[in-house]
Design a protein around this motif. Structure first.
Motif, PDB file in Angstrom:
ATOM      1  N   ALA A 136      49.304 -16.783   9.659  1.00  0.00           N
ATOM      2  CA  ALA A 136      49.669 -18.109   9.159  1.00  0.00           C
ATOM      3  C   ALA A 136      50.435 -18.016   7.844  1.00  0.00           C
ATOM      4  N   ALA A 137      50.321 -16.896   7.141  1.00  0.00           N
ATOM      5  CA  ALA A 137      51.021 -16.710   5.865  1.00  0.00           C
ATOM      6  C   ALA A 137      51.282 -15.221   5.656  1.00  0.00           C
ATOM      7  N   SER A 138      52.322 -14.938   4.874  1.00  0.00           N
ATOM      8  CA  SER A 138      52.665 -13.546   4.562  1.00  0.00           C
ATOM      9  C   SER A 138      51.860 -13.099   3.348  1.00  0.00           C
ATOM     10  N   LEU A 139      50.648 -12.644   3.602  1.00  0.00           N
ATOM     11  CA  LEU A 139      49.743 -12.218   2.538  1.00  0.00           C
ATOM     12  C   LEU A 139      49.484 -10.721   2.668  1.00  0.00           C
ATOM     13  N   PRO A 140      49.013 -10.068   1.591  1.00  0.00           N
ATOM     14  CA  PRO A 140      48.838  -8.609   1.626  1.00  0.00           C
ATOM     15  C   PRO A 140      47.934  -8.146   2.767  1.00  0.00           C
ATOM     16  N   ASP A 141      48.196  -6.924   3.243  1.00  0.00           N
ATOM     17  CA  ASP A 141      47.383  -6.344   4.315  1.00  0.00           C
ATOM     18  C   ASP A 141      46.234  -5.506   3.771  1.00  0.00           C
ATOM     19  N   HIS A 142      45.960  -5.661   2.461  1.00  0.00           N
ATOM     20  CA  HIS A 142      44.870  -4.926   1.817  1.00  0.00           C
ATOM     21  C   HIS A 142      44.161  -5.852   0.835  1.00  0.00           C
ATOM     22  N   CYS A 143      42.955  -5.498   0.451  1.00  0.00           N
ATOM     23  CA  CYS A 143      42.214  -6.303  -0.523  1.00  0.00           C
ATOM     24  C   CYS A 143      42.901  -6.241  -1.884  1.00  0.00           C
ATOM     25  N   CYS A 144      42.940  -7.367  -2.571  1.00  0.00           N
ATOM     26  CA  CYS A 144      43.527  -7.403  -3.912  1.00  0.00           C
ATOM     27  C   CYS A 144      43.064  -8.651  -4.637  1.00  0.00           C
TER      28      CYS A 144
ATOM     29  N   LEU B  13      50.520 -19.738  -2.061  1.00  0.00           N
ATOM     30  CA  LEU B  13      49.663 -18.553  -2.113  1.00  0.00           C
ATOM     31  C   LEU B  13      50.462 -17.279  -1.865  1.00  0.00           C
ATOM     32  N   GLU B  14      51.491 -17.372  -1.055  1.00  0.00           N
ATOM     33  CA  GLU B  14      52.334 -16.203  -0.795  1.00  0.00           C
ATOM     34  C   GLU B  14      53.013 -15.695  -2.070  1.00  0.00           C
TER      35      GLU B  14
ATOM     36  N   ALA C 225      25.123  -9.979   2.415  1.00  0.00           N
ATOM     37  CA  ALA C 225      25.125  -8.797   3.275  1.00  0.00           C
ATOM     38  C   ALA C 225      26.565  -8.416   3.608  1.00  0.00           C
ATOM     39  N   GLU C 226      26.807  -7.132   3.828  1.00  0.00           N
ATOM     40  CA  GLU C 226      28.147  -6.683   4.206  1.00  0.00           C
ATOM     41  C   GLU C 226      28.533  -7.314   5.542  1.00  0.00           C
ATOM     42  N   HIS C 227      29.773  -7.807   5.633  1.00  0.00           N
ATOM     43  CA  HIS C 227      30.190  -8.545   6.814  1.00  0.00           C
ATOM     44  C   HIS C 227      31.708  -8.523   6.929  1.00  0.00           C
ATOM     45  N   THR C 228      32.220  -9.041   8.042  1.00  0.00           N
ATOM     46  CA  THR C 228      33.657  -9.181   8.247  1.00  0.00           C
ATOM     47  C   THR C 228      33.960 -10.596   8.735  1.00  0.00           C
ATOM     48  N   HIS C 229      35.232 -10.985   8.631  1.00  0.00           N
ATOM     49  CA  HIS C 229      35.700 -12.267   9.152  1.00  0.00           C
ATOM     50  C   HIS C 229      36.886 -12.035  10.075  1.00  0.00           C
ATOM     51  N   ARG C 230      37.026 -12.919  11.068  1.00  0.00           N
ATOM     52  CA  ARG C 230      38.209 -12.878  11.925  1.00  0.00           C
ATOM     53  C   ARG C 230      39.438 -13.297  11.119  1.00  0.00           C
ATOM     54  N   LYS C 231      39.300 -14.383  10.376  1.00  0.00           N
ATOM     55  CA  LYS C 231      40.381 -14.850   9.513  1.00  0.00           C
ATOM     56  C   LYS C 231      40.434 -14.022   8.234  1.00  0.00           C
ATOM     57  N   GLY C 232      41.579 -14.078   7.559  1.00  0.00           N
ATOM     58  CA  GLY C 232      41.619 -13.584   6.197  1.00  0.00           C
ATOM     59  C   GLY C 232      40.809 -14.525   5.314  1.00  0.00           C
ATOM     60  N   GLN C 233      40.250 -13.994   4.231  1.00  0.00           N
ATOM     61  CA  GLN C 233      39.411 -14.815   3.353  1.00  0.00           C
ATOM     62  C   GLN C 233      39.843 -14.636   1.906  1.00  0.00           C
ATOM     63  N   LEU C 234      40.067 -15.776   1.238  1.00  0.00           N
ATOM     64  CA  LEU C 234      40.293 -15.772  -0.199  1.00  0.00           C
ATOM     65  C   LEU C 234      39.030 -16.294  -0.856  1.00  0.00           C
ATOM     66  N   VAL C 235      38.408 -15.469  -1.693  1.00  0.00           N
ATOM     67  CA  VAL C 235      37.187 -15.855  -2.402  1.00  0.00           C
ATOM     68  C   VAL C 235      37.602 -16.281  -3.805  1.00  0.00           C
TER      69      VAL C 235
END
Length: 271
Positions: free
Chosen positions: A97-105, A144-145, A36-46
């Motif tokens: 916690a890390a300098s990761l993109p601010d958009h999905c990629c 990961l950065e 189901a469509e959802h959101t997370h508080r943390k960033g998520q790497l799938v």
């Protein structure tokens, strides 16, 4: 459309932990279904360790072959579909916690990153800040950065006419209707439709449809379908023409592309 199932509660429990990075390896059941469509508080790497994942957000679709991951910043609504043969791990990253993109990629993950995520998933996730696990998580986030992004992305238009075309292509990837055919179906002039596609996706119609075909092709190949069956599913008259399109878009043949994924390198090192 795949059947939709609720998320495992573990995902939300892990999302609530304060550690900078926590990892959850999913059991293989309920694959080939869409969350189901959802959101997370943390960033998520799938992360796909076997098979593949298609992640759908409001503005696009991201494909994750084995050895790659989709990065989804915290607060962005999305759904995931795992192929029937898939093995998936979620890495949750605390905001800032890390300098990761601010958009999905889509990120290409090195064998080191993949090993570190696997190792982290085997540890107690409520680890102390001064623990060895915490130090390894720090190394993981530093690596990961540096992960490069891949162009395994299909922008989804917002307007109703283009959404109609997108749904039709999703239902039948072999659809070879021309721009003139689509313009007639959505009651627009060919020129107006071309301008709308360019404005909403940044691509021409031909580029957009080719990107769609690449997403579908990678999903099919990740599920274990042969190159020939994948070419047929996309409406190509010959395997060679499909391979030519794939090579021009991603720089190598389907077989070589899959062999060059980070998972292949990881398997080679462990052999």
């Amino acid at each position: 459309m795949a059947e939709t199932h609720p998320l495992p509660v573990d995902q939300f429990e892990y999302d609530n932990l304060a550690q900078p990075a926590v990892a959850l390896m999913l059991a293989p059941q309920r694959n080939d279904s869409e969350s189901a469509e959802h959101t997370h508080r943390k960033g998520q790497l799938v992360v796909a360790y076997r098979g593949g994942i298609v992640c759908t957000g409001e503005n696009g679709v991201w494909m994750v072959p084995s050895g790659f991951g989709v990065w989804i910043p915290g607060g962005i609504s999305h759904s995931n579909r795992v192929t029937a043969n898939g093995q998936v791990c979620f890495l949750f990253v605390e905001p800032d916690a890390a300098s990761l993109p601010d958009h999905c990629c889509t990120l290409a993950l090195s064998p080191l990153i993949l090993q570190l995520i696997l190792h982290l998933s085997d540890q107690a996730q409520d680890y102390r800040a001064d623990s060895r696990t915490s130090r390894l998580a720090g190394v993981l986030l530093e690596e990961l950065e540096q992960a490069p992004t891949e162009q395994l992305y299909l922008p989804l238009p917002a307007s109703k006419p283009l959404r109609r075309i997108a749904r039709a292509l999703a239902q039948n990837p072999a659809n070879r209707a021309t721009m003139a055919d689509w313009a007639q179906q959505v009651a627009m002039s060919e020129r107006s439709l071309a301008r709308l596609i360019k404005a909403e996706t940044g691509l021409t119609f031909g580029q957009w449809r080719k990107q769609w075909q690449i997403i579908v092709a990678l999903q099919s190949l990740a599920e274990g379908l042969s190159v020939q069956r994948t070419a047929e599913a996309l409406g190509y008259e010959s395997v060679s023409s499909f391979i030519s399109m794939f090579r021009k878009t991603l720089g190598s043949s389907p077989a070589r592309y899959l062999r060059s994924t980070p998972i292949s390198a990881l398997a080679d090192r462990s052999a």
